[in-house]
Design an enzyme around this catalytic site. Structure first.
Site, PDB file in Angstrom:
ATOM      1  N   THR A  77       0.841  -1.202   0.000  1.00 19.76           N
ATOM      2  CA  THR A  77       0.000   0.000   0.000  1.00 19.76           C
ATOM      3  C   THR A  77       0.876   1.253   0.000  1.00 19.76           C
ATOM      4  O   THR A  77       0.675   2.173  -0.802  1.00 19.76           O
ATOM      5  CB  THR A  77      -0.926  -0.012   1.234  1.00 19.76           C
ATOM      6  N   HIS A 116     -10.390  -0.800   4.103  1.00 15.94           N
ATOM      7  CA  HIS A 116      -9.174  -0.607   3.303  1.00 15.94           C
ATOM      8  C   HIS A 116      -9.641  -0.247   1.887  1.00 15.94           C
ATOM      9  O   HIS A 116      -9.520  -1.045   0.948  1.00 15.94           O
ATOM     10  CB  HIS A 116      -8.363  -1.909   3.315  1.00 15.94           C
ATOM     11  N   ARG A 166      -2.277   5.007   7.244  1.00 19.79           N
ATOM     12  CA  ARG A 166      -2.659   3.703   7.803  1.00 19.79           C
ATOM     13  C   ARG A 166      -2.518   3.802   9.317  1.00 19.79           C
ATOM     14  O   ARG A 166      -1.508   4.290   9.823  1.00 19.79           O
ATOM     15  CB  ARG A 166      -1.765   2.582   7.274  1.00 19.79           C
TER      16      ARG A 166
HETATM   17  N1   CP Z   1      -2.575  -5.421   0.828  1.00 20.42           N
HETATM   18  C1   CP Z   1      -1.913  -4.674   1.732  1.00 20.42           C
HETATM   19  O1   CP Z   1      -2.489  -3.837   2.424  1.00 20.42           O
HETATM   20  O2   CP Z   1      -0.578  -4.939   1.813  1.00 20.42           O
HETATM   21  P1   CP Z   1       0.447  -4.156   2.726  1.00 20.42           P
HETATM   22  O3   CP Z   1       0.060  -4.432   4.159  1.00 20.42           O
HETATM   23  O4   CP Z   1       1.795  -4.691   2.375  1.00 20.42           O
HETATM   24  O5   CP Z   1       0.303  -2.690   2.438  1.00 20.42           O
END
Ligand code: CP
Length: 314
Positions: A52, A129, A101
């Site tokens: 992300t 998300h 995040r």
């Molecule tokens: N799909 C996803 O959120 O991956 P990451 O946690 O690596 O960002």
């Protein structure tokens, strides 16, 4: 002033989702543009991330923006006790968009209410998300040729998996049939099942994960058991390897089946699946770049017509 933040996919109409997917398609044709020249994108990651964060930062760079931010809150003044509000207010002084995040459910909503710049929710706890959902929808559309009337099987940690929660909300526009495959401890929360009932979405629940159960799947959406959300690690140990997709299980599945996974994977997809043409999770992550370019443009008010006009300059 209009709040253009992306906090939850539930705020997007069907038309808006299709509009953003069309924009993502334009970016796939031509990822490098000057649409965000002079802009600053801040990426504030209070939780770990690979895809992300890097895909948002790549999207910003490919659009001509510059990126600031952090990957570990321990190196910021939040470790000295600075509140989320103050952090957001400070970063708003420096950046035109904040991609955030956070481990707390609702943190993105809160940030969007206090920030004078758009907030993009890059995952808030076990809640939502939405940017992942946009790339999931783009991946589904690309592989199935439609988003309508699909059999979508969600497998694994349906309790804490924010990607499946967001996907479920978005799919309400497209008449899906969902199959929820999870052990008792990780079942889809009641609020999402209630959402399905209220929106006329058909769903079935299963505990078994077998070749027979997935025979009619168009999309098999595997998820990782989210160790970081468990308060009781013994419980995590009990369920962590409950379902493992192996290549052999795919022999009699539909030809159009595609396997998605938001990644990272731990053990839930065996490596022998990777070479199966039905495995799509690495391409899915690549689609994240195009979907996130569309999101960054949209939250700044850059329209599909402007993006299309730029494509013409190929
Ligand atoms: N799909 C996803 O959120 O991956 P990451 O946690 O690596 O960002």
């Amino acid at each position: 002033m209009e709040n253009r933040s992306l906090v939850t996919i539930a705020s997007h109409t069907k038309e808006k989702i299709l509009y953003l997917l069309e924009m993502a398609k334009e970016f796939e044709k031509k990822p490098n543009r000057h649409l965000l020249d002079g802009k600053i994108v801040a990426t504030l990651f209070f939780e770990p991330s690979t895809r992300t964060r890097l895909s948002f930062e790549t999207a910003a760079n490919r659009l001509g923006a510059k990126v600031i931010g952090f990957t570990d809150p321990k190196v910021t003044s939040s470790s000295k006790g600075e509140t989320l509000k103050d952090t957001i207010m400070m970063v708003s002084n420096y950046a035109d968009i904040i991609v955030m995040r956070h481990f707390l459910e609702g943190a993105a909503r809160y940030a969007s209410e206090v920030a004078p710049v758009p907030i993009v929710n890059a995952g808030d706890g076990a809640n939502q998300h939405p940017s992942q959902t946009m790339l999931d929808l783009y991946s589904i559309y690309k592989t199935q040729g439609t988003l309508e009337n699909l059999n979508i099987y969600l497998v694994g940690d349906l309790k804490y998996g924010r990607t499946v929660h967001s996907l479920l909300l978005a799919m309400r526009h497209f008449n899906p049939t969902f199959h929820f495959i999870a052990p008792d401890e990780l079942r889809m929360p009641d609020e999402y099942k209630l959402f399905c009932k209220e929106n006329g979405i058909h769903f079935e629940e299963h505990k078994e994960f077998t070749e027979e159960i997935i025979a009619d799947a168009d999309i098999l959406y595997m998820t990782r058991v989210q160790r970081e959300r468990f308060t009781d690690l013994m419980e995590y140990e009990r369920v962590k390897d409950v379902y493992i997709l192996r290549n052999k299980m795919l022999e009699h599945t539909r030809p159009n089946l595609r396997i998605l996974h938001p990644l990272p994977r731990v053990n839930e997809i065996a490596y022998d699946v990777d070479d199966n043409p039905k495995a799509y999770y690495f391409q899915q992550a690549k689609n994240g770049l195009y979907a996130r370019e569309a999101i960054l443009c949209d939250v700044l008010g850059i329209t599909l017509d402007e993006v299309k006009a730029d494509t013409e300059k190929l």
